[in-house]
Motif scaffolding. Structure first.
Motif, PDB file in Angstrom:
ATOM      1  N   ASP A 113       0.844  -1.192   0.000  1.00 47.32           N
ATOM      2  CA  ASP A 113       0.000   0.000   0.000  1.00 47.32           C
ATOM      3  C   ASP A 113       0.879   1.240   0.000  1.00 47.32           C
ATOM      4  O   ASP A 113       2.107   1.169  -0.070  1.00 47.32           O
ATOM      5  CB  ASP A 113      -0.928  -0.010   1.224  1.00 47.32           C
ATOM      6  CG  ASP A 113      -0.172  -0.264   2.533  1.00 47.32           C
ATOM      7  OD1 ASP A 113       1.010   0.146   2.623  1.00 47.32           O
ATOM      8  OD2 ASP A 113      -0.758  -0.863   3.449  1.00 47.32           O
ATOM      9  N   ALA A 114       0.231   2.397   0.095  1.00 50.24           N
ATOM     10  CA  ALA A 114       0.954   3.670   0.044  1.00 50.24           C
ATOM     11  C   ALA A 114       1.921   3.821   1.211  1.00 50.24           C
ATOM     12  O   ALA A 114       2.994   4.423   1.072  1.00 50.24           O
ATOM     13  CB  ALA A 114      -0.041   4.829   0.023  1.00 50.24           C
ATOM     14  N   ALA A 115       1.559   3.288   2.370  1.00 54.52           N
ATOM     15  CA  ALA A 115       2.450   3.384   3.532  1.00 54.52           C
ATOM     16  C   ALA A 115       3.734   2.582   3.292  1.00 54.52           C
ATOM     17  O   ALA A 115       4.836   3.027   3.633  1.00 54.52           O
ATOM     18  CB  ALA A 115       1.733   2.882   4.785  1.00 54.52           C
ATOM     19  N   ALA A 116       3.580   1.397   2.710  1.00 53.23           N
ATOM     20  CA  ALA A 116       4.748   0.574   2.403  1.00 53.23           C
ATOM     21  C   ALA A 116       5.622   1.256   1.351  1.00 53.23           C
ATOM     22  O   ALA A 116       6.862   1.199   1.411  1.00 53.23           O
ATOM     23  CB  ALA A 116       4.309  -0.799   1.912  1.00 53.23           C
ATOM     24  N   TYR A 117       4.957   1.921   0.404  1.00 54.62           N
ATOM     25  CA  TYR A 117       5.700   2.666  -0.616  1.00 54.62           C
ATOM     26  C   TYR A 117       6.504   3.792   0.018  1.00 54.62           C
ATOM     27  O   TYR A 117       7.690   3.983  -0.274  1.00 54.62           O
ATOM     28  CB  TYR A 117       4.726   3.208  -1.658  1.00 54.62           C
ATOM     29  CG  TYR A 117       5.293   4.316  -2.528  1.00 54.62           C
ATOM     30  CD1 TYR A 117       6.339   4.066  -3.416  1.00 54.62           C
ATOM     31  CD2 TYR A 117       4.776   5.612  -2.440  1.00 54.62           C
ATOM     32  CE1 TYR A 117       6.854   5.089  -4.211  1.00 54.62           C
ATOM     33  CE2 TYR A 117       5.281   6.636  -3.230  1.00 54.62           C
ATOM     34  CZ  TYR A 117       6.335   6.367  -4.113  1.00 54.62           C
ATOM     35  OH  TYR A 117       6.853   7.375  -4.888  1.00 54.62           O
ATOM     36  N   ALA A 118       5.879   4.551   0.919  1.00 50.49           N
ATOM     37  CA  ALA A 118       6.574   5.662   1.577  1.00 50.49           C
ATOM     38  C   ALA A 118       7.765   5.166   2.385  1.00 50.49           C
ATOM     39  O   ALA A 118       8.844   5.770   2.375  1.00 50.49           O
ATOM     40  CB  ALA A 118       5.599   6.421   2.477  1.00 50.49           C
TER      41      ALA A 118
END
Length: 707
Positions: free
Chosen positions: A12-17
């Motif tokens: 998800d976006a958190a993992a991407y960040a």
């Protein structure tokens, strides 16, 4: 050839960040001082995961993402480059390369006529500016538009001459790295001066290039890969001889630019075992990629892939470049041969000659397609020099069939909970004193420390092949004081054997018959059974075929021993000394009627008696159907070869004039592929190496087959 490695998927976006932050921190640590919490493979995998997320979610790309930026956006500098100094895009398989090449050809509207193929050196890109033929400034790549001035390193880099062959004002671009030898020296000096060892040569080069005011000097090596006029305009504007020499650089093929660099006295890959070459098409190019990959383990410096470039200037011009990388070049990355893992413990093993060898126990890690749980540590001095501690994160290196080794601890990952490695006070095998006079520690009892293991090895199938002499029987013989060395086996009597527990008349007679048969084994088997330090099965065969008789071997000095293939200046005196130490045992073997000759081999002429004819062929050489061929045997043998062990197959190859080998490369002349041959057969097919099955090989050998 599929060199693709698994790309992690960001959920998800958190993992991407989080992945973006990890990649930025790793790049910043590496470019700042040659340290990083990630090894090269882990950093590549993280970068691919970020790219995959951004490709699927273009609306969520962060402005600080390392994607599309030279050096991941971590490097800076204040010295402008004459032209942008870009990175390279990566591919990881033949399929990915084919897709990339097709895209390039669509962009330029025609097939690429010629490719340049050269090793991707594992170091730091720099630009060296020369004025009137002398080095004036050295600049890192930085962010691609400007770099850092590291001119203080001029004079410490081999391959950057103090004077070019012509008094040109010119810019040379290339890679600065450390060879394996330079890396060893650098870490020794660094630790001696109170510093932490570098994890690997790449980090060592990055840290050393930027270091100033050190109390010691470390040498690095430069390889040139491009030549530019000082302004970036190759036309020149002075109208003199120097300007004329630089004219038309933009119109030269890449291979011609490398030739120009060599002519100026610069170091290029052309002088190495993997010189840059051109290829006319994709098939030829992929063959060259395979060839370089096969030689990777033998190189004295690190490579992490192969650089492929459109060779012709017109193709490069029409392809252009993006913000991060040129569109006419790509890095074909090879599988990682080094990874970071944890050092869990050290085992101390005693070899058959009494050498006490440490072995690292590792947290399991997958490297180059196999799981590694152990690595060599060489000797106690090696542990001390590398400043290894239990619990350390360590850089483990593996290439080809080489036993994995620890390069160095990743010192900046230490938590303070690491513990020193305890060295043995007495021999771990027998409790005797340890001889610490050399780097390799040894039990003072030598072979006697490990007599049972030494004898078990000597009577094994690939040595004397004495059936009925298992470890338990050897223990009986040693405990009864009937056997104190190898030669005593050949003087055993029926009465002595019958006095042993669980030894009946039939067993005693069978064992004596097996021992009698072993008297006729060839010299190479006897030599191997003696367990001479610095030799094994293949080296014992080479020595036996070179000298032909034990008398000739024992008469050889270190200089004569060096004439055997694979024996250098360090190994030769060790072998000569070992043979002298084993003299009494050899004398007893001779007295017991053990064969001391190698069938089919010819002794070398005495010193000073060499003729032109004898000088043309090495001692022990013979014609035979395999003359001059490197032969690899793989898979299960069938038919006339079914009963032969791998060692017997190797003996057979060498009697027929060939040279046995364990790995397939361009230099392999023949591969014998039995049932379930696997990867070696596949590699032979890729390289175009001649393949035969066991039946064809048996026919080829003819009378050389054992009766």
């Amino acid at each position: 050839m599929d060199l693709m490695t698994t790309t992690p998927v960001l959920a998800d976006a958190a993992a991407y960040a989080q992945a973006v932050e990890e990649a930025k921190q790793a790049a910043a640590a590496y470019y700042a001082g040659g340290t990083s919490p990630l090894d090269d493979d882990a950093y590549d995998r993280l970068g691919r995961a970020v790219e995959a997320w951004e490709s699927a979610h273009p609306e969520q790309i962060r402005a600080d993402s390392p994607t599309g930026k030279v050096a991941g956006g971590a490097a800076t500098g204040d010295v402008p480059h004459s032209r942008p100094m870009l990175s390279l895009d990566n591919v990881f398989s033949a399929e990915q390369f084919t897709t990339w090449a097709a895209s390039l050809e669509r962009r330029i509207g025609r097939p690429v006529e010629r490719w340049s193929v050269e090793p991707k050196l594992d170091g730091l890109a720099v630009a060296a500016r020369y004025e009137q033929g002398r080095p004036a400034r050295l600049i890192t790549r930085g962010d691609g538009t400007a770099g850092e001035d590291v001119s203080h390193a001029i004079g410490t880099i081999a391959g950057l001459p103090e004077r070019l062959t012509q008094p040109l004002t010119v810019e040379i671009r290339g890679e600065v790295l450390m060879t394996t030898e330079q890396f060893e020296t650098a870490n020794s000096l660094r630790v001696a001066h109170g510093g932490e060892p570098f994890a690997n040569p790449r980090n060592a080069a990055a840290g050393t290039l930027r270091a100033k005011d050190r109390p010691y000097t470390v040498e690095m090596t430069f390889f040139a890969y491009d030549v530019l006029s000082p302004s970036g305009d190759p036309s020149g504007d002075r109208g003199d001889a120097a300007s004329e020499a630089l004219a038309g650089l933009d119109d030269l093929a890449h291979s011609e630019l490398i030739a120009r660099a060599t002519a100026l006295g610069l170091h290029t890959s052309g002088a190495t075992a993997v010189p840059g070459r051109t290829a006319a098409g994709t098939d030829e190019l992929l063959d060259r990629v395979a060839e370089i990959a096969a030689l990777r383990a033998e190189l004295p410096f690190g490579i992490d892939g192969i650089v492929v470039k459109a060779d012709l200037a017109a193709d490069r011009r029409d392809a252009g470049a993006g913000s991060r990388a040129p569109r006419w070049a790509v890095a074909y990355k090879l599988p990682a041969v080094e990874k970071v893992t944890k050092l869990l413990g050290v085992e101390w093993n005693v070899g058959r000659t009494g050498v006490i060898a440490p072995r690292a126990v590792l947290e399991p890690v997958e490297i180059d397609g196999s799981t590694v749980t152990y690595a060599t540590l060489h000797n106690p001095a090696d542990i001390t020099r590398r400043d290894l501690r239990l619990g350390d994160h360590v850089m483990v290196y593996k290439a080809g069939d080489i036993i994995p080794r620890i390069e160095a601890p990743v010192a900046h990952l230490r938590t303070g909970e690491e513990q020193p490695i305890a060295f043995p006070e007495t021999c771990p095998q027998c409790g005797s004193e340890i001889d610490r006079s050399e780097q390799r520690w040894r039990c003072v009892r030598g072979r006697d420390c490990h007599l049972v293991a030494s004898l078990s090895y000597a009577v094994g199938r690939d040595q004397l092949d004495i059936e009925g002499l298992g470890a338990s029987r050897i223990v009986q013989l040693v405990d009864a004081a009937l056997v104190t060395d190898l030669a005593d086996l050949f003087t055993l009597t029926r009465e002595q054997l019958l006095g042993l527990e669980r030894m009946g008349e039939t067993s005693a007679d069978n064992l004596l018959a097996a021992i009698d048969t072993a008297r006729a084994r060839p010299l190479s088997r006897v030599l191997c059974a003696l367990g001479v330090r610095g030799t094994g099965r293949s080296m014992s065969r080479r020595i036996a075929r070179h000298f032909a008789t034990m008398d000739a071997i024992r008469a050889a000095d270190a200089e004569a021993m060096q004439r055997v293939e694979g024996i250098g200046t360090e190994k030769a005196p060790v072998i000569v000394a070992e043979l002298a130490e084993l003299g009494p045992v050899v004398d007893k073997l001779v007295a017991a009627g053990v064969s001391m000759t190698e069938p089919g081999a010819t002794p070398p002429p005495p010193p000073g008696a060499e003729t032109d004819a004898s000088a043309a062929a090495p001692a022990g050489a013979q014609a035979g159907p395999l003359a001059g061929l490197a032969v690899v045997v793989t898979g299960a043998m069938t038919g006339p070869l079914e009963a032969l062990s791998r060692n017997q197959m190797n003996e057979l190859i060498e009697r027929a004039g060939g040279r046995s080998s364990s790995s397939v490369s361009r230099r392999t002349g023949l591969v014998v592929a039995g049932e379930k041959a696997g990867s070696k057969r596949t590699k032979a097919e890729e390289l175009g190496v001649r393949l035969v099955d066991p039946a064809e090989f048996a026919t080829l050998l003819g009378d050389y087959l054992p009766a």
